[in-house]
Design a protein around this motif. Structure first.
Motif, short mmCIF file in Angstrom:
data_model
loop_
_atom_site.label_atom_id
_atom_site.label_comp_id
_atom_site.label_asym_id
_atom_site.label_seq_id
_atom_site.Cartn_x
_atom_site.Cartn_y
_atom_site.Cartn_z
N ASN A 167 5.63 12.48 89.96
CA ASN A 167 4.34 12.08 89.40
C ASN A 167 4.44 10.85 88.52
O ASN A 167 3.64 9.91 88.66
N VAL A 168 5.41 10.83 87.62
CA VAL A 168 5.48 9.74 86.64
C VAL A 168 6.05 8.48 87.29
O VAL A 168 5.41 7.42 87.31
N VAL A 169 7.26 8.58 87.84
CA VAL A 169 7.92 7.38 88.41
C VAL A 169 7.25 6.94 89.70
O VAL A 169 6.77 5.80 89.82
N ALA A 170 7.20 7.85 90.69
CA ALA A 170 6.61 7.47 91.98
C ALA A 170 5.13 7.13 91.82
O ALA A 170 4.61 6.22 92.47
N GLY A 171 4.45 7.86 90.93
CA GLY A 171 3.04 7.57 90.68
C GLY A 171 2.82 6.18 90.12
O GLY A 171 1.91 5.45 90.54
N PHE A 172 3.67 5.77 89.20
CA PHE A 172 3.58 4.42 88.63
C PHE A 172 3.84 3.36 89.70
O PHE A 172 3.09 2.38 89.82
N LEU A 173 4.89 3.56 90.48
CA LEU A 173 5.24 2.57 91.50
C LEU A 173 4.15 2.44 92.56
O LEU A 173 3.89 1.35 93.07
N GLN A 174 3.50 3.56 92.88
CA GLN A 174 2.41 3.48 93.85
C GLN A 174 1.26 2.62 93.33
O GLN A 174 0.63 1.89 94.09
N LYS A 175 1.02 2.68 92.04
CA LYS A 175 -0.05 1.87 91.46
C LYS A 175 0.29 0.38 91.46
O LYS A 175 -0.61 -0.46 91.38
N GLN A 176 1.56 0.07 91.54
CA GLN A 176 1.98 -1.33 91.57
C GLN A 176 1.97 -1.90 92.99
O GLN A 176 2.18 -3.09 93.19
#
Length: 535
Positions: A181-190
């Motif tokens: 959620n935190v890491v993959a979620g952030f990268l998806q937003k980028q």
């Protein structure tokens, strides 16, 4: 009307008596028909073996496509080797904002040797994904852009862990939902929509090139689903049929999790009738992985620790019952024997008739008790397995966490596929790509020999008593996987009415002269046909 007859082949058909082989196949307008066709164009297969096109019962399309551009750490054996590959990538991609890498395995380095400080020699944020996609390693710059305090003051997210050292400082190791959620979620937003679309298209090309014409996407979310919907609308079809399982997170308030199940039902209704893209169920991740000691076990790990289930049994049962009431299939990630037990019990609350009708399934089942296997078999629960995870070349750390390769529960109950078969449980084979290589024939090599595909010279075999017969393995990767993903009426066999999707293999795997010669590592998919046409 297009009429084609494929002649002089060996078309594999699973049967209660074992594999049987048809010599020809009749196709009308892309569909298989019974009997000969007058005036049909003939295609001579030269006596070669033909298998129904493969179905990857468990993969992740968008992450697979994105992984194709990440730094691959496969084969690294030290921190220096890892840093060398990362730096080489940095030199050739100087304008990249971040360094993204994949396939880190804990056994590559000495314990505690690699952490955020060891990665701070790179001049930009570094994100290293573990091979199982359940954790990641970050350097200080990556933690900073995630707003995670390096001194350890940032709390763990629900269902996740920010690993800390003895002084309480963040090491850069993000586990379970801290990664997902935190890491993959952030990268998806980028990542832009166009970049995601290109990644999905690349995943389709790779899967089709390997011989797959359908997949179960086991962690579907809004962005990927919107892109898939758009692609189908623009093209009138998708290169590979997709059956999606909506990710349902374990929210502190169960009602919030149940809303995600309602969303899955909404999308299921919206996509009814599509051959190429449907939502068929939900995905519930009930535990982590053994390598990180985040899978839930009946007995503690070697160091005395254990992991609480991400979905406790009462909440898991409530989610399963809600999904079943709405006509959705449940796919439950369960790796540790406690989580497998809980998954069986949650599904058992529905009764056999509903389990069989929905094809409710448990994913992975790396450790399971004999009692739970007998129960899941009697209930008709589908066992969805990925033999690539049983490759002995990957299991040193796996065994070590459980107490060593001679610990009874490891030696006797690991990856018990033959046990599932004999208990009467339907088996579906997938790969969990991109957590593991997705070529289908090496996957079947591991399933049938329990030997390594990564290191064929390795003598070690993973619980060889649980090896699947070749006929059963091929059936599980075709018809069994198709059934698990609700596409058996479209493909997975050479039954009349199915799409003429099949692979021609360059070696006859079933020839007696090839028995015991590890031909699955030598064989290649020579040609793939979709609706009777070569691709």
């Amino acid at each position: 009307m297009v009429l084609t007859t494929f002649t002089n082949g060996r078309f594999f058909v699973d049967s209660p008596q074992g594999g049987i082989f048809l010599s020809s196949l009749s196709v009308r307008d892309g569909k298989i028909v019974d009997g000969p066709l007058q005036g049909a164009h003939e295609v001579d297969l030269g006596g070669r073996l033909a298998l129904p096109a493969f179905v990857d019962a468990h993969c992740h399309l968008l992450p697979l496509g994105e992984s194709l551009d990440k730094v691959d750490l496969t084969g690294c054996t030290s921190l220096a080797h890892i840093l060398q590959r990362l730096e080489a990538h940095n030199q050739t991609h100087p304008d990249a904002v971040r360094i993204l890498a994949k396939n880190w395995i804990q056994g590559m380095t000495e314990p505690r040797e690699i952490d955020r400080a060891s990665l701070d020699t790179l001049d930009k944020p570094v994100y290293i994904e573990s091979y199982d996609l359940h954790s990641s390693l970050l350097n200080s710059a990556a933690l900073a852009e995630l707003a995670i305090d390096a001194d350890g003051r940032t709390p763990d997210p629900p269902g996740g862990k920010i690993v800390r050292d003895a002084d309480g400082r963040a090491t850069g190791w993000m586990q379970e939902l801290a990664h997902l959620n935190v890491v993959a979620g952030f990268l998806q937003k980028q990542t832009t929509t166009e970049e995601k679309r290109r990644a999905i298209e690349n995943a389709f090309a790779a899967l089709l090139g390997a011989g797959y014409t359908a997949v179960g996407d086991l962690l579907m979310e809004e962005d990927a689903f919107a892109i898939l919907t758009s692609l189908e609308q623009e093209q009138g079809r998708l290169p590979v049929r997709v059956r999606a399982y909506w990710h349902v997170e374990p929210k502190p308030d169960l009602a919030e999790s149940l809303k995600a199940i309602d969303r899955a039902k909404e999308l299921q209704e919206r996509r009814k009738g599509s051959e190429y893209l449907q939502v068929v169920g939900i995905k519930l991740v009930s535990d982590g992985v053994i390598d990180s000691c985040t899978a839930s076990l009946l007995a503690p790990y070697r160091d005395g620790s254990n992991a609480e289930p991400i979905w406790p049994l009462d909440r898991l049962t409530a989610a399963v019952q809600r999904a079943d009431e709405l006509g959705l299939q449940c796919a439950i990630h369960a790796i540790g024997d406690l989580s497998v037990h809980n998954a069986v019990e949650a599904l058992a609350s529905l009764g056999r008739e509903r389990i069989v009708a929905r094809r409710h399934r448990i994913e992975h089942l790396e450790l399971s008790t004999a009692a739970d296997v007998q129960k899941l078999g009697s209930l008709g629960i589908t066992t969805s397995v990925q033999p690539v995870h049983a490759d002995p070349a990957l299991l040193d750390n796996w065994y070590n966490q459980l107490g060593g390769p001679h610990a009874d529960r490891c030696c006797n109950r690991a990856f018990a596929y033959r046990d599932f078969l004999e208990a009467g449980a339907p088996i579906a084979i997938g790969t969990d790509a991109p957590t593991a290589p997705f070529p289908p024939l090496p996957n079947l090599h591991i399933a049938t020999t329990r030997r390594s595909a990564r290191d064929p010279q390795l003598d070690t075999r993973t619980t060889p008593q649980f090896a699947l017969p070749l006929v059963a393995a091929v059936a599980a990767a075709t018809q069994g996987a198709a059934r698990a993903c609700h596409v058996e009426h479209l493909q997975g066999s050479f039954a009349a009415g199915c799409s003429a999707d099949f692979n021609v293999v360059d070696i006859d795997l079933f020839s007696p002269e090839n028995e015991g010669k590890q031909m699955l590592l030598k064989a290649k998919v020579a040609q793939t046909f979709v609706q009777g046409k070569p691709v």
